[in-house]
Design an enzyme around this catalytic site. Structure first.
Site, PDB file in Angstrom:
ATOM      1  N   ASN A 285     105.540  80.141 -15.060  1.00 35.43           N
ATOM      2  CA  ASN A 285     104.770  81.145 -14.314  1.00 35.43           C
ATOM      3  C   ASN A 285     104.314  80.562 -12.989  1.00 35.43           C
ATOM      4  O   ASN A 285     104.074  79.357 -12.871  1.00 35.43           O
ATOM      5  CB  ASN A 285     103.582  81.641 -15.145  1.00 35.43           C
ATOM      6  CG  ASN A 285     102.318  80.847 -14.899  1.00 35.43           C
ATOM      7  OD1 ASN A 285     101.602  81.074 -13.924  1.00 35.43           O
ATOM      8  ND2 ASN A 285     102.040  79.891 -15.781  1.00 35.43           N
TER       9      ASN A 285
ATOM     10  N   SER B 299      95.804  74.032 -12.473  1.00 39.73           N
ATOM     11  CA  SER B 299      96.950  74.925 -12.298  1.00 39.73           C
ATOM     12  C   SER B 299      97.804  74.436 -11.133  1.00 39.73           C
ATOM     13  O   SER B 299      97.273  74.058 -10.087  1.00 39.73           O
ATOM     14  CB  SER B 299      96.475  76.358 -12.018  1.00 39.73           C
ATOM     15  OG  SER B 299      97.560  77.163 -11.594  1.00 39.73           O
TER      16      SER B 299
ATOM     17  N   LYS C 177      89.659  71.526 -17.720  1.00 42.79           N
ATOM     18  CA  LYS C 177      91.062  71.601 -18.148  1.00 42.79           C
ATOM     19  C   LYS C 177      91.906  70.726 -17.238  1.00 42.79           C
ATOM     20  O   LYS C 177      91.854  70.874 -16.006  1.00 42.79           O
ATOM     21  CB  LYS C 177      91.556  73.051 -18.104  1.00 42.79           C
ATOM     22  CG  LYS C 177      92.940  73.243 -18.720  1.00 42.79           C
ATOM     23  CD  LYS C 177      93.248  74.720 -18.906  1.00 42.79           C
ATOM     24  CE  LYS C 177      94.540  74.922 -19.677  1.00 42.79           C
ATOM     25  NZ  LYS C 177      94.780  76.353 -19.985  1.00 42.79           N
TER      26      LYS C 177
ATOM     27  N   ASN D 202      99.721  76.338  -9.365  1.00 42.17           N
ATOM     28  CA  ASN D 202     100.134  77.497  -8.573  1.00 42.17           C
ATOM     29  C   ASN D 202      99.168  77.901  -7.469  1.00 42.17           C
ATOM     30  O   ASN D 202      99.385  78.913  -6.808  1.00 42.17           O
ATOM     31  CB  ASN D 202     100.388  78.687  -9.508  1.00 42.17           C
ATOM     32  CG  ASN D 202     101.497  78.399 -10.500  1.00 42.17           C
ATOM     33  OD1 ASN D 202     102.531  77.856 -10.133  1.00 42.17           O
ATOM     34  ND2 ASN D 202     101.270  78.729 -11.762  1.00 42.17           N
ATOM     35  N   THR D 203      98.081  77.138  -7.289  1.00 40.71           N
ATOM     36  CA  THR D 203      97.185  77.330  -6.147  1.00 40.71           C
ATOM     37  C   THR D 203      97.265  76.075  -5.303  1.00 40.71           C
ATOM     38  O   THR D 203      96.945  74.976  -5.794  1.00 40.71           O
ATOM     39  CB  THR D 203      95.738  77.569  -6.604  1.00 40.71           C
ATOM     40  OG1 THR D 203      95.671  78.808  -7.315  1.00 40.71           O
ATOM     41  CG2 THR D 203      94.794  77.638  -5.407  1.00 40.71           C
TER      42      THR D 203
ATOM     43  N   ASN E 106      97.081  71.849 -19.229  1.00 42.66           N
ATOM     44  CA  ASN E 106      97.640  72.997 -18.514  1.00 42.66           C
ATOM     45  C   ASN E 106      99.176  72.898 -18.528  1.00 42.66           C
ATOM     46  O   ASN E 106      99.748  72.123 -19.289  1.00 42.66           O
ATOM     47  CB  ASN E 106      97.093  73.006 -17.078  1.00 42.66           C
ATOM     48  CG  ASN E 106      96.902  74.402 -16.518  1.00 42.66           C
ATOM     49  OD1 ASN E 106      97.773  75.249 -16.643  1.00 42.66           O
ATOM     50  ND2 ASN E 106      95.757  74.638 -15.900  1.00 42.66           N
TER      51      ASN E 106
ATOM     52  N   PHE F 207      96.665  82.683 -10.048  1.00 41.66           N
ATOM     53  CA  PHE F 207      95.311  83.195 -10.322  1.00 41.66           C
ATOM     54  C   PHE F 207      95.143  84.655  -9.885  1.00 41.66           C
ATOM     55  O   PHE F 207      94.163  85.009  -9.217  1.00 41.66           O
ATOM     56  CB  PHE F 207      94.237  82.338  -9.635  1.00 41.66           C
ATOM     57  CG  PHE F 207      94.031  80.969 -10.210  1.00 41.66           C
ATOM     58  CD1 PHE F 207      94.571  80.607 -11.433  1.00 41.66           C
ATOM     59  CD2 PHE F 207      93.270  80.035  -9.523  1.00 41.66           C
ATOM     60  CE1 PHE F 207      94.362  79.333 -11.961  1.00 41.66           C
ATOM     61  CE2 PHE F 207      93.043  78.767 -10.041  1.00 41.66           C
ATOM     62  CZ  PHE F 207      93.594  78.402 -11.258  1.00 41.66           C
TER      63      PHE F 207
END
Length: 337
Positions: A118, A187, A223, A189-190, A252, A122
């Site tokens: 993915n 994460s 996390k 993805n940021t 994660n 967010f």
């Protein structure tokens, strides 16, 4: 074979992955809105999950298997997760500001590897809208009887230098809601988010939240990413201990895509079976340096995985990708472990 694997999964897997995700949430949301909905969901889920109560960070969990963050970002289906048999549910990741996330497509299935990639980024309605939904759930009397975690992250438009203020906005708005809060700095993805796992940046975020909160401290977890070097994982664990955190979540998604054939690879975080070894290694590294509670997450797909994590010192388990592939039957298998 249960109802999910025989009938529902083929239907959902015939759809685009994100469309299927949204359809499942819409169905569970609808079921959560009516009085008989949770009962119908329990019937669909099949045999009840065995009760295996335990207390972690002062919170009573009816069983140790929880829903990981990412599935129900906006807290639209909380009563349904209890009805399906989860021992706890974590919503989010929620950011201070609403944001659409990255362009679609941004969710990809890999059935042969029992994995997902993915790059959502967010996508969520923001802390104000989500907190209002939680308040409405409380007021309606439909709040679930399982613990609820709230996973918060940095808004994409916020600079790294102002990240601590951004996290504080969400932390304030969720004050008095949920049973524990998770700081998500892992994460992939940021842009720049994982840089906040440094002890200096993460310590600044934690102290900002704690200074505002004062003496009435609620359980706070961090996390971490499975891609951190062992010495960095140990540094985060030691920081969590010094700052009096409730524990850590390991882990994660990973940026190691070596399990995915190059011609099918996509940018984003990889979850599911390919992250199992890395998540297990992170758990062992953390456990060897702290007695703080650890919630194990990543590649937990059967009873042997669950036993391995618990034997390695995990206090609780979380699933997401394996739940998408196996459905509610997975929870019964894991709870028995």
């Amino acid at each position: 074979m249960d109802l999910y694997t025989r009938l529902l999964r083929p239907i959902f897997f015939s759809l685009d992955p994100e469309e299927a995700h949204d359809a499942v949430l819409a169905l569970l949301d609808a079921g959560s809105q009516i009085s008989i909905g949770p009962g119908l969901i329990r019937l669909t889920a099949g045999k009840a999950v065995s009760s295996r109560p335990r207390t972690v960070a002062g919170i009573e969990f009816p069983n140790p298997v929880g829903l990981a963050a990412g599935m129900d970002k906006n807290a639209v289906a909380l009563p349904a997760w209890e009805a399906l048999g989860f021992g706890f549910a974590e919503i989010g990741t929620v950011t201070a500001l609403p944001q659409p996330g990255n362009p679609k497509p941004r969710l990809f299935r890999y059935p042969q590897q029992q994995a997902l990639i993915n790059r959502f980024g967010f996508n969520n309605e923001g802390c104000e809208a989500v907190a209002s939904r939680l308040e409405g759930l409380h007021a309606s009397g439909r709040w679930p009887r399982i613990p609820v975690g709230i996973n918060i992250g940095k808004s994409k438009v916020t600079t790294a230098e102002n990240a601590h203020h951004d996290y504080l906005l969400s932390y304030k708005r969720f004050h008095g809601l949920g049973d524990y809060v998770v700081i998500n700095v892992s994460s992939p993805n940021t842009p720049g988010l994982r840089d906040l796992q440094s002890t200096e940046a993460l310590g600044n975020i934690i102290r900002t939240l704690r200074d505002w909160e004062g003496s009435s401290k609620r359980p706070l977890f961090v996390k971490v990413a499975p891609d951190l070097a062992e010495e960095d994982l140990v540094a985060v664990a030691e920081l969590a201990l010094r700052e009096g955190l409730a524990g850590l979540i390991a882990t994660n998604t990973t940026l190691d895509h070596s399990a995915i054939p190059p011609e099918f690879d996509q940018t984003g975080g990889l979850s599911g079976l390919p992250v199992r070894a890395r998540s297990m290694a992170a758990l062992r590294a953390i456990r060897s340096h702290t007695s703080l509670p650890v919630i194990a997450c990543g590649g937990i797909a059967d009873a042997s995985d669950a036993r391995e994590r618990l034997d390695a010192g995990a206090d609780l388990l979380q699933v997401y990708t394996s739940f998408i592939y196996q459905g509610p039957g997975l929870l019964r298998k894991l709870a028995r472990a």
